[in-house]
Design a protein around this motif. Sequence first.
Motif, PDB file in Angstrom:
ATOM      1  N   ALA A 196      58.123 100.195  85.299  1.00 35.33           N
ATOM      2  CA  ALA A 196      57.352  99.452  85.999  1.00 35.33           C
ATOM      3  C   ALA A 196      57.225  97.890  85.301  1.00 35.33           C
ATOM      4  O   ALA A 196      57.226  96.935  85.973  1.00 35.33           O
ATOM      5  CB  ALA A 196      55.940 100.245  86.289  1.00 35.33           C
ATOM      6  N   VAL A 197      56.947  97.906  84.199  1.00 32.04           N
ATOM      7  CA  VAL A 197      56.758  96.696  83.543  1.00 32.04           C
ATOM      8  C   VAL A 197      58.060  95.770  83.403  1.00 32.04           C
ATOM      9  O   VAL A 197      58.047  94.648  83.907  1.00 32.04           O
ATOM     10  CB  VAL A 197      56.235  96.782  81.961  1.00 32.04           C
ATOM     11  N   GLU A 198      59.137  96.714  83.196  1.00 38.25           N
ATOM     12  CA  GLU A 198      60.474  95.906  83.256  1.00 38.25           C
ATOM     13  C   GLU A 198      60.780  95.226  84.712  1.00 38.25           C
ATOM     14  O   GLU A 198      61.235  94.255  84.934  1.00 38.25           O
ATOM     15  CB  GLU A 198      61.662  97.017  83.113  1.00 38.25           C
ATOM     16  N   SER A 199      60.507  96.220  85.890  1.00 40.61           N
ATOM     17  CA  SER A 199      60.824  95.683  87.153  1.00 40.61           C
ATOM     18  C   SER A 199      59.873  94.535  87.446  1.00 40.61           C
ATOM     19  O   SER A 199      60.182  93.532  88.187  1.00 40.61           O
ATOM     20  CB  SER A 199      60.725  96.719  88.153  1.00 40.61           C
ATOM     21  N   GLU A 200      58.568  94.587  87.007  1.00 42.47           N
ATOM     22  CA  GLU A 200      57.621  93.528  87.046  1.00 42.47           C
ATOM     23  C   GLU A 200      58.061  92.198  86.578  1.00 42.47           C
ATOM     24  O   GLU A 200      57.990  91.043  86.976  1.00 42.47           O
ATOM     25  CB  GLU A 200      55.995  93.928  86.446  1.00 42.47           C
ATOM     26  N   ARG A 201      58.410  92.452  85.308  1.00 45.49           N
ATOM     27  CA  ARG A 201      59.184  91.279  84.508  1.00 45.49           C
ATOM     28  C   ARG A 201      60.486  90.625  85.376  1.00 45.49           C
ATOM     29  O   ARG A 201      60.562  89.522  85.401  1.00 45.49           O
ATOM     30  CB  ARG A 201      59.732  91.762  83.219  1.00 45.49           C
ATOM     31  N   GLY A 202      61.215  91.530  85.762  1.00 39.72           N
ATOM     32  CA  GLY A 202      62.313  91.140  86.430  1.00 39.72           C
ATOM     33  C   GLY A 202      61.859  90.350  87.677  1.00 39.72           C
ATOM     34  O   GLY A 202      62.602  89.116  88.193  1.00 39.72           O
ATOM     35  N   ALA A 203      60.950  90.634  88.496  1.00 40.86           N
ATOM     36  CA  ALA A 203      60.265  89.989  89.613  1.00 40.86           C
ATOM     37  C   ALA A 203      59.895  88.591  89.360  1.00 40.86           C
ATOM     38  O   ALA A 203      60.048  87.701  90.044  1.00 40.86           O
ATOM     39  CB  ALA A 203      59.321  90.813  90.361  1.00 40.86           C
ATOM     40  N   LEU A 204      59.227  88.668  88.124  1.00 42.31           N
ATOM     41  CA  LEU A 204      58.675  87.365  87.577  1.00 42.31           C
ATOM     42  C   LEU A 204      59.703  86.262  87.431  1.00 42.31           C
ATOM     43  O   LEU A 204      59.732  85.200  87.754  1.00 42.31           O
ATOM     44  CB  LEU A 204      57.865  87.731  86.425  1.00 42.31           C
ATOM     45  N   VAL A 205      60.864  86.701  86.581  1.00 44.40           N
ATOM     46  CA  VAL A 205      62.075  86.047  86.323  1.00 44.40           C
ATOM     47  C   VAL A 205      62.463  85.562  87.768  1.00 44.40           C
ATOM     48  O   VAL A 205      63.035  84.252  87.721  1.00 44.40           O
ATOM     49  CB  VAL A 205      63.008  86.874  85.575  1.00 44.40           C
ATOM     50  N   THR A 206      62.946  86.377  88.790  1.00 46.23           N
ATOM     51  CA  THR A 206      63.278  85.985  89.766  1.00 46.23           C
ATOM     52  C   THR A 206      62.461  84.962  90.577  1.00 46.23           C
ATOM     53  O   THR A 206      63.263  83.904  90.890  1.00 46.23           O
ATOM     54  CB  THR A 206      63.581  87.227  90.883  1.00 46.23           C
ATOM     55  N   VAL A 207      61.128  84.882  90.652  1.00 50.34           N
ATOM     56  CA  VAL A 207      60.548  84.108  91.347  1.00 50.34           C
ATOM     57  C   VAL A 207      60.311  82.498  90.689  1.00 50.34           C
ATOM     58  O   VAL A 207      60.595  81.731  91.207  1.00 50.34           O
ATOM     59  CB  VAL A 207      58.757  84.601  91.242  1.00 50.34           C
ATOM     60  N   LEU A 208      60.644  83.023  89.112  1.00 53.96           N
ATOM     61  CA  LEU A 208      60.663  81.371  88.433  1.00 53.96           C
ATOM     62  C   LEU A 208      62.071  80.878  88.679  1.00 53.96           C
ATOM     63  O   LEU A 208      62.128  79.696  88.871  1.00 53.96           O
ATOM     64  CB  LEU A 208      60.425  82.066  86.826  1.00 53.96           C
ATOM     65  N   LEU A 209      62.716  81.714  88.674  1.00 57.20           N
ATOM     66  CA  LEU A 209      64.403  81.224  88.953  1.00 57.20           C
ATOM     67  C   LEU A 209      64.080  80.344  90.381  1.00 57.20           C
ATOM     68  O   LEU A 209      64.897  79.310  90.598  1.00 57.20           O
ATOM     69  CB  LEU A 209      65.278  81.997  88.963  1.00 57.20           C
ATOM     70  N   MET A 210      63.826  81.123  91.194  1.00 61.67           N
ATOM     71  CA  MET A 210      63.659  80.380  92.787  1.00 61.67           C
ATOM     72  C   MET A 210      62.841  79.025  92.850  1.00 61.67           C
ATOM     73  O   MET A 210      63.283  78.178  93.452  1.00 61.67           O
ATOM     74  CB  MET A 210      63.113  81.478  93.760  1.00 61.67           C
ATOM     75  N   VAL A 211      61.701  79.098  92.051  1.00 63.84           N
ATOM     76  CA  VAL A 211      60.819  77.829  92.068  1.00 63.84           C
ATOM     77  C   VAL A 211      61.828  76.672  91.123  1.00 63.84           C
ATOM     78  O   VAL A 211      61.885  75.662  91.924  1.00 63.84           O
ATOM     79  CB  VAL A 211      59.807  78.305  91.040  1.00 63.84           C
TER      80      VAL A 211
END
Length: 42
Positions: A16-31
């Motif tokens: 869960a932590v890994e997928s959460e981190r992946g989502a955070l990275v994705t959002v940061l990249l999109m921004v």
Amino acid sequence: MPGETTNPVTEYREQAVESERGALVTVLLMVILGVAGIFAVS
């Protein structure tokens, strides 16, 4: 070591932590891409 046995609960929590981190990275990249796009257009 008895503490090294794979516990399904901790394993799930790590996933869960890994997928959460992946989502955070994705959002940061999109921004970052959005900001770069705005600068490129202007």
